[in-house]
Design a protein around this motif. Sequence first.
Motif, PDB file in Angstrom:
ATOM      1  N   VAL A   1     -21.184  27.623 -41.001  1.00  0.00           N
ATOM      2  CA  VAL A   1     -21.045  26.214 -40.628  1.00  0.00           C
ATOM      3  C   VAL A   1     -21.783  25.941 -39.316  1.00  0.00           C
ATOM      4  O   VAL A   1     -22.317  24.847 -39.110  1.00  0.00           O
ATOM      5  CB  VAL A   1     -19.558  25.831 -40.504  1.00  0.00           C
ATOM      6  CG1 VAL A   1     -19.402  24.380 -40.079  1.00  0.00           C
ATOM      7  CG2 VAL A   1     -18.836  26.063 -41.830  1.00  0.00           C
ATOM      8  N   ALA A   2     -21.840  26.942 -38.434  1.00  0.00           N
ATOM      9  CA  ALA A   2     -22.553  26.775 -37.156  1.00  0.00           C
ATOM     10  C   ALA A   2     -24.021  26.457 -37.384  1.00  0.00           C
ATOM     11  O   ALA A   2     -24.613  25.645 -36.664  1.00  0.00           O
ATOM     12  CB  ALA A   2     -22.406  28.041 -36.311  1.00  0.00           C
TER      13      ALA A   2
ATOM     14  N   ALA B   1     -22.353  27.236 -23.522  1.00  0.00           N
ATOM     15  CA  ALA B   1     -23.449  28.074 -24.018  1.00  0.00           C
ATOM     16  C   ALA B   1     -24.582  27.217 -24.571  1.00  0.00           C
ATOM     17  O   ALA B   1     -25.764  27.499 -24.324  1.00  0.00           O
ATOM     18  CB  ALA B   1     -22.929  29.031 -25.093  1.00  0.00           C
ATOM     19  N   ALA B   2     -24.241  26.164 -25.327  1.00  0.00           N
ATOM     20  CA  ALA B   2     -25.278  25.300 -25.899  1.00  0.00           C
ATOM     21  C   ALA B   2     -26.131  24.669 -24.801  1.00  0.00           C
ATOM     22  O   ALA B   2     -27.359  24.597 -24.915  1.00  0.00           O
ATOM     23  CB  ALA B   2     -24.641  24.219 -26.766  1.00  0.00           C
ATOM     24  N   TYR B   3     -25.482  24.223 -23.731  1.00  0.00           N
ATOM     25  CA  TYR B   3     -26.212  23.590 -22.629  1.00  0.00           C
ATOM     26  C   TYR B   3     -27.212  24.568 -22.012  1.00  0.00           C
ATOM     27  O   TYR B   3     -28.397  24.245 -21.839  1.00  0.00           O
ATOM     28  CB  TYR B   3     -25.237  23.105 -21.560  1.00  0.00           C
ATOM     29  CG  TYR B   3     -25.915  22.615 -20.297  1.00  0.00           C
ATOM     30  CD1 TYR B   3     -26.406  21.316 -20.208  1.00  0.00           C
ATOM     31  CD2 TYR B   3     -26.077  23.461 -19.196  1.00  0.00           C
ATOM     32  CE1 TYR B   3     -27.045  20.867 -19.059  1.00  0.00           C
ATOM     33  CE2 TYR B   3     -26.720  23.023 -18.046  1.00  0.00           C
ATOM     34  CZ  TYR B   3     -27.197  21.728 -17.982  1.00  0.00           C
ATOM     35  OH  TYR B   3     -27.836  21.298 -16.850  1.00  0.00           O
TER      36      TYR B   3
ATOM     37  N   ALA C   1     -27.338  24.847 -30.136  1.00  0.00           N
ATOM     38  CA  ALA C   1     -26.049  24.505 -30.722  1.00  0.00           C
ATOM     39  C   ALA C   1     -25.551  25.620 -31.634  1.00  0.00           C
ATOM     40  O   ALA C   1     -24.362  25.969 -31.610  1.00  0.00           O
ATOM     41  CB  ALA C   1     -26.154  23.193 -31.497  1.00  0.00           C
ATOM     42  N   THR C   2     -26.445  26.191 -32.424  1.00  0.00           N
ATOM     43  CA  THR C   2     -26.049  27.280 -33.329  1.00  0.00           C
ATOM     44  C   THR C   2     -25.536  28.482 -32.554  1.00  0.00           C
ATOM     45  O   THR C   2     -24.512  29.082 -32.918  1.00  0.00           O
ATOM     46  CB  THR C   2     -27.235  27.697 -34.218  1.00  0.00           C
ATOM     47  OG1 THR C   2     -27.679  26.569 -34.984  1.00  0.00           O
ATOM     48  CG2 THR C   2     -26.842  28.811 -35.165  1.00  0.00           C
ATOM     49  N   ILE C   3     -26.238  28.840 -31.487  1.00  0.00           N
ATOM     50  CA  ILE C   3     -25.811  29.990 -30.676  1.00  0.00           C
ATOM     51  C   ILE C   3     -24.474  29.701 -30.004  1.00  0.00           C
ATOM     52  O   ILE C   3     -23.567  30.537 -30.006  1.00  0.00           O
ATOM     53  CB  ILE C   3     -26.888  30.330 -29.629  1.00  0.00           C
ATOM     54  CG1 ILE C   3     -28.130  30.885 -30.320  1.00  0.00           C
ATOM     55  CG2 ILE C   3     -26.351  31.337 -28.613  1.00  0.00           C
ATOM     56  CD1 ILE C   3     -29.313  31.087 -29.390  1.00  0.00           C
ATOM     57  N   GLY C   4     -24.338  28.503 -29.423  1.00  0.00           N
ATOM     58  CA  GLY C   4     -23.077  28.155 -28.769  1.00  0.00           C
ATOM     59  C   GLY C   4     -21.905  28.178 -29.733  1.00  0.00           C
ATOM     60  O   GLY C   4     -20.845  28.747 -29.438  1.00  0.00           O
ATOM     61  N   LEU C   5     -22.098  27.584 -30.910  1.00  0.00           N
ATOM     62  CA  LEU C   5     -21.024  27.555 -31.906  1.00  0.00           C
ATOM     63  C   LEU C   5     -20.714  28.940 -32.438  1.00  0.00           C
ATOM     64  O   LEU C   5     -19.553  29.254 -32.737  1.00  0.00           O
ATOM     65  CB  LEU C   5     -21.427  26.617 -33.054  1.00  0.00           C
ATOM     66  CG  LEU C   5     -21.590  25.140 -32.672  1.00  0.00           C
ATOM     67  CD1 LEU C   5     -22.259  24.369 -33.796  1.00  0.00           C
ATOM     68  CD2 LEU C   5     -20.235  24.519 -32.336  1.00  0.00           C
TER      69      LEU C   5
END
Length: 227
Positions: free
Chosen positions: A187-188, A120-122, A143-147
Amino acid sequence: MAHIHLGEGSFPLWALALWTAFGVGLVGLVVYRIRKGGIKTHHIALAGIGAAASFAVFQLNLPVWGGIHMNLTGLVGILTGPLLGTLIALVVNVFSAALGHGAVGLLGANTLVNATEAIAAYYVFKTLLSMDWDVFPASAGAATIGLSLGAVLMGGIIVISGVNGSALPRGDLAFAVAGLVGLNLGVAVIEGILTGFVVQFLVSVRPDLIEMVDRRATEDEPAGVSA
């Protein structure tokens, strides 16, 4: 960032079989795509560095509400892509389980969770760059969305599977897991901001390491100007 910290035997056998099958299917598809398309040499080096960094950070566990930590899967996905990012998630989980950080039986479930974060982050990073976002907000947001997606998937897997030996009704279990997911979402955001700073630094010194950024810079050069 998200990770199921339950011990061996926590999930019923049908759930173990289900998540293991999904995990094996995902890894099998990734291996097929890599064998078909090949891997660039610098991607292999990046994968090794990413796996080492992710594994090291992964072991710094805070014993809060079952355990929380960072694992840099969003950064790994942005740097190495969705295919190698998935394999790195698998490798990190295998070595972590060997050290007692996560059950061996939950490798399939945890690989699904962490691979989702990297994938998702990619793609979110790629999409935001195509919308002319700057590198820092694009990488931090991706990164926040993927996490966050990984955290939600982690919670969903636990609630769907149930926990052997737990006296909590399914509704109360879902409420308890929601608290854990909420903590991981916080934490994300922190890990997302950290990822943004790392990607921005890498772009300033070695933009060629991040192909999407390097490609965009090349396309933005005036006609007749060579790198």
